[in-house]
Each structure stands twice: as structure tokens, then as C-alpha cells.
Design a protein around this motif. Sequence first.
Motif, mmCIF file in Angstrom:
data_model
loop_
_atom_site.group_PDB
_atom_site.id
_atom_site.type_symbol
_atom_site.label_atom_id
_atom_site.label_comp_id
_atom_site.label_asym_id
_atom_site.label_seq_id
_atom_site.Cartn_x
_atom_site.Cartn_y
_atom_site.Cartn_z
ATOM 1 N N ALA A 50 32.277 100.556 8.513
ATOM 2 C CA ALA A 50 32.864 99.404 9.208
ATOM 3 C C ALA A 50 33.966 98.777 8.358
ATOM 4 C CB ALA A 50 31.780 98.375 9.500
ATOM 5 N N ILE A 51 34.993 98.282 9.020
ATOM 6 C CA ILE A 51 36.089 97.591 8.341
ATOM 7 C C ILE A 51 35.812 96.092 8.386
ATOM 8 C CG2 ILE A 51 38.565 97.092 8.385
ATOM 9 C CD1 ILE A 51 38.944 99.840 9.710
ATOM 10 N N PRO A 52 35.773 95.412 7.240
ATOM 11 C CA PRO A 52 35.490 93.974 7.246
ATOM 12 C C PRO A 52 36.493 93.209 8.107
ATOM 13 C CG PRO A 52 35.444 94.844 5.015
ATOM 14 C CD PRO A 52 35.990 95.930 5.881
ATOM 15 N N GLY A 53 35.970 92.299 8.914
ATOM 16 C CA GLY A 53 36.818 91.501 9.785
ATOM 17 C C GLY A 53 36.458 90.037 9.696
ATOM 18 N N GLN A 54 36.717 89.320 10.780
ATOM 19 C CA GLN A 54 36.463 87.881 10.809
ATOM 20 C C GLN A 54 35.088 87.527 11.373
ATOM 21 O OE1 GLN A 54 38.110 85.117 9.568
ATOM 22 N NE2 GLN A 54 39.121 86.779 8.446
ATOM 23 N N ASP A 55 34.269 88.547 11.654
ATOM 24 C CA ASP A 55 32.893 88.249 12.063
ATOM 25 C C ASP A 55 32.190 87.485 10.939
ATOM 26 O OD1 ASP A 55 33.660 89.943 14.126
ATOM 27 O OD2 ASP A 55 31.666 90.791 14.316
ATOM 28 N N ARG A 56 31.439 86.477 11.321
ATOM 29 C CA ARG A 56 30.808 85.619 10.318
ATOM 30 C C ARG A 56 29.307 85.841 10.282
ATOM 31 N NH1 ARG A 56 34.448 82.101 8.301
ATOM 32 N NH2 ARG A 56 36.473 82.108 9.403
ATOM 33 N N ILE A 57 28.760 85.764 9.102
ATOM 34 C CA ILE A 57 27.329 85.968 8.899
ATOM 35 C C ILE A 57 26.536 84.917 9.672
ATOM 36 C CG2 ILE A 57 25.484 85.990 7.175
ATOM 37 C CD1 ILE A 57 27.661 86.838 5.120
ATOM 38 N N GLN A 58 25.496 85.383 10.325
ATOM 39 C CA GLN A 58 24.589 84.474 11.034
ATOM 40 C C GLN A 58 23.176 84.618 10.480
ATOM 41 O OE1 GLN A 58 24.866 84.873 15.327
ATOM 42 N NE2 GLN A 58 27.028 85.445 15.207
ATOM 43 N N THR A 59 22.410 83.556 10.620
ATOM 44 C CA THR A 59 21.019 83.580 10.167
ATOM 45 C C THR A 59 20.238 84.659 10.919
ATOM 46 O OG1 THR A 59 21.074 81.223 9.662
ATOM 47 C CG2 THR A 59 18.914 82.222 9.932
ATOM 48 N N GLY A 60 19.425 85.407 10.189
ATOM 49 C CA GLY A 60 18.627 86.467 10.790
ATOM 50 C C GLY A 60 19.311 87.813 10.822
ATOM 51 N N GLN A 61 20.482 87.943 10.170
ATOM 52 C CA GLN A 61 21.220 89.206 10.174
ATOM 53 C C GLN A 61 21.062 89.945 8.850
ATOM 54 O OE1 GLN A 61 25.334 88.165 10.995
ATOM 55 N NE2 GLN A 61 25.105 88.683 13.173
ATOM 56 N N PHE A 62 21.248 91.265 8.939
ATOM 57 C CA PHE A 62 21.481 92.077 7.755
ATOM 58 C C PHE A 62 22.968 92.016 7.405
ATOM 59 C CE2 PHE A 62 17.714 95.185 8.320
ATOM 60 C CZ PHE A 62 17.002 94.582 7.286
ATOM 61 N N VAL A 63 23.263 92.089 6.117
ATOM 62 C CA VAL A 63 24.630 92.277 5.644
ATOM 63 C C VAL A 63 24.629 93.499 4.730
ATOM 64 C CG1 VAL A 63 26.589 91.304 4.404
ATOM 65 C CG2 VAL A 63 25.092 89.795 5.737
ATOM 66 N N THR A 64 25.431 94.492 5.086
ATOM 67 C CA THR A 64 25.563 95.705 4.277
ATOM 68 C C THR A 64 26.872 95.637 3.511
ATOM 69 O OG1 THR A 64 24.243 97.069 5.773
ATOM 70 C CG2 THR A 64 25.766 98.221 4.315
ATOM 71 N N MET A 65 26.796 95.895 2.201
ATOM 72 C CA MET A 65 27.974 95.895 1.334
ATOM 73 C C MET A 65 28.030 97.205 0.565
ATOM 74 S SD MET A 65 27.532 92.037 -0.179
ATOM 75 C CE MET A 65 25.814 92.413 -0.562
ATOM 76 N N ASP A 66 29.133 97.917 0.709
ATOM 77 C CA ASP A 66 29.372 99.194 0.040
ATOM 78 C C ASP A 66 30.640 99.015 -0.785
ATOM 79 O OD1 ASP A 66 29.781 101.823 -0.733
ATOM 80 O OD2 ASP A 66 29.467 102.669 1.261
ATOM 81 N N PHE A 67 30.538 99.125 -2.099
ATOM 82 C CA PHE A 67 31.690 98.812 -2.950
ATOM 83 C C PHE A 67 31.559 99.518 -4.290
ATOM 84 C CE2 PHE A 67 28.344 95.787 -3.594
ATOM 85 C CZ PHE A 67 28.355 95.440 -4.940
#
Length: 354
Positions: free
Chosen positions: A197-214
Motif C-alpha cells: 500500500a502507498i501511504p496516503g491521507q487515510d487517518r488512523i482510527q481506534t480499533g484498527q491495525f497499522v502495518t509499517m514496512d520500512f
Amino acid sequence: MSHFAHIAGQLARYGLDAMVITSGPGEFYAAGFQGEGMALITSQDAWYYTDARYIEAARQQVKGAQVGQIATGQSYRQLARHIVEEQGIARLGFEDRAMSVADYRRWEQDVPAQLIPASDLLEQLRMVKDEGELAAMRQAQRITDETFSEILNDLKPGVAEQEIAARLSYLMARKGAQRNSFDPIVACGANGSKPHAIPGQDRIQTGQFVTMDFGCVVDGYCSDMTRTVAVGRPSQEMELVYDTVLRAQRAGIAAARGGVSGAQVHQAAAQVIAQAGYGDYFGHGFGHSLGIEVHENPRFSPLWDQPVPAGACLSAEPGIYLPGKFGVRIEDVIVLTETGCENLTQSPKELIVL
């Protein structure tokens, strides 16, 4: 950190009088120098040529080769021709996987030697990392681990993916990275079902996973890491998927050692995911080699049925991606030994809930 001698030592095995190297990664492996130019290696001598932009640095940094400057209007083929004629070179290896057809035709026309495809020579050498290479990769991974620890403070509801991606790049640079290994991937919620996925302006919401590959580069060598964390309490399904991916990663790492095929390691992880009912949602290989480039060979893949040598450095990154819901990927970097592997990645893997 040059490897001219390593390359020279393999010429006879491949039936070559010399090897010419023109790709960026190949030049860096040979000369230990990040510029633009050409390296030419025989069993007895080595030459490295570059242009006026890099010559001062090259003369300071390149060891084990004669360093020269290409003149304005001159081509590297002309320089190679001179060496070929002077040294009596008949069979000249070249990087067939890196040279275009157009360039090959120009080299064939201008250089009086038989051009022999020899990408395998460099690829086989680059598969096994020496202590200098591993030292750079360990430092790159330390920076990546420290960055992960700090970025957890920024993962909050309302923060955009792009903000996290920018922050990752900044933190790694501040800690001494030369540059990113690749553009960071940051994906929250349903975007996590897209592995790249390409990072965009979607904002983190409570109850979500956040995946970071770096990852980052130190002394020309890469790190690579993925972590998936929960912001707020995850659902039971999210916890189940996360646990499955973690068990799959551990199974793959347990199967990894020098001499085992990449397909065997991949299967050890894929079997865990399939048995949990998510086999259709793991659509990539278990891992890839990395070093000068972030994607190299060999690979932990169903297509790699060859033995992976001890000393190879590969990612271990299974994932499950549920379209429209979320995704989970966990990635470490391991170095294979004769009896198992060493994990360069020290960041925690148990599910983190922020």
C-alpha cells in the motif's frame, strides 16, 4: 569494503579472462564505492573508472584497483577496449541481467573480446555476506529497531499514514541512515490488505491495525522490517489472524538453515497459515534476500527449489491480507548458519496494543 579479489578468484571457475561490471549494485559490490563508472577485473589486476563528479572521492575510497578518470567525450567501452587489447583478454564476462540489448550490441561492436553472460558470478558471491557486509546490515537494523520503538509514540487516532511514513524517514536519517532502503509502507485499517500500500491521507482510527514496512541503508547495505500494531482494542478475528501470522513466521524461521531450499522454508510457514483457513490470503513468498539491494536472490519462495547457502541474509515475512478488512505482516531479517539462523531484528513481535 571492496570485493575485487573475490571476483578475481571466481573467473577461472566461469571460464573467463576478465569480468566487466557496469551496474550500480555490481560496481558497489566490486569497489565499495557509490558512484557511476566501470570496474574491470582480471585474475591479477583490477581497474575502476569514473567521471569528474566522483573521481576525487573514488581515489580516496577505492582500494585494490587502479582508479582512473574517463575523459569528456570518451566512453567506458573505449577504456575497456584498451585494457582488453593490452591484457590479451579473449573471454570477457558481463552482467547480462543488468545490461540492455542496445548496450550489449555497442559493447559487442566496440570491444574485441567474446562477451560471456556472467551475472551468476556476481549473484553467487553476493548471496553470502562477509563480516564487513553483516556489520553494516546489523547497524542498519539497529537503526530500524530504534525507529520502531520511537514511532509507537506517534501512532494515535487522527494521524495520517503519510505523516507516519515521513516520521519514519526522519527518525532513521536522524539516527545515521544514509537513506531509506525503499519508500516506507504505512497502511491502516482496510489499506493493510494491500501488501505494498502507498501511504496516503487515510487517518488512523481506534480499533484498527497499522502495518509499517520500512528500512534504511548504512554503508551501502539495507535493513528491512515490518510490524503490525493495534491502535485500540482489536477484534477477536484480528487477534486470531495476528497469532496465525506470528506462528507462521516462527515456523519458517525454525526451518531456515544453510542448505535447505527456499521452497521448504516457505512451505513451513505457508502450512501454518493454510491450516488456520487463511491459505488463500497469503499470496507472496516467505522472504527475499537483501544486502546492497533490498530485493536480491536467493528467496524463500515456492519457486526457489535450490539450497540457500549459509551466510545468506533473508527476510522472514509471512502475511495474511483480508480484502476490505485488514492485513497483518511481520518481518524480520535473518542470517543463515549451518545449523539454523541468527535474527538481526530485535523489535518485539508479540501483538502490541496502543
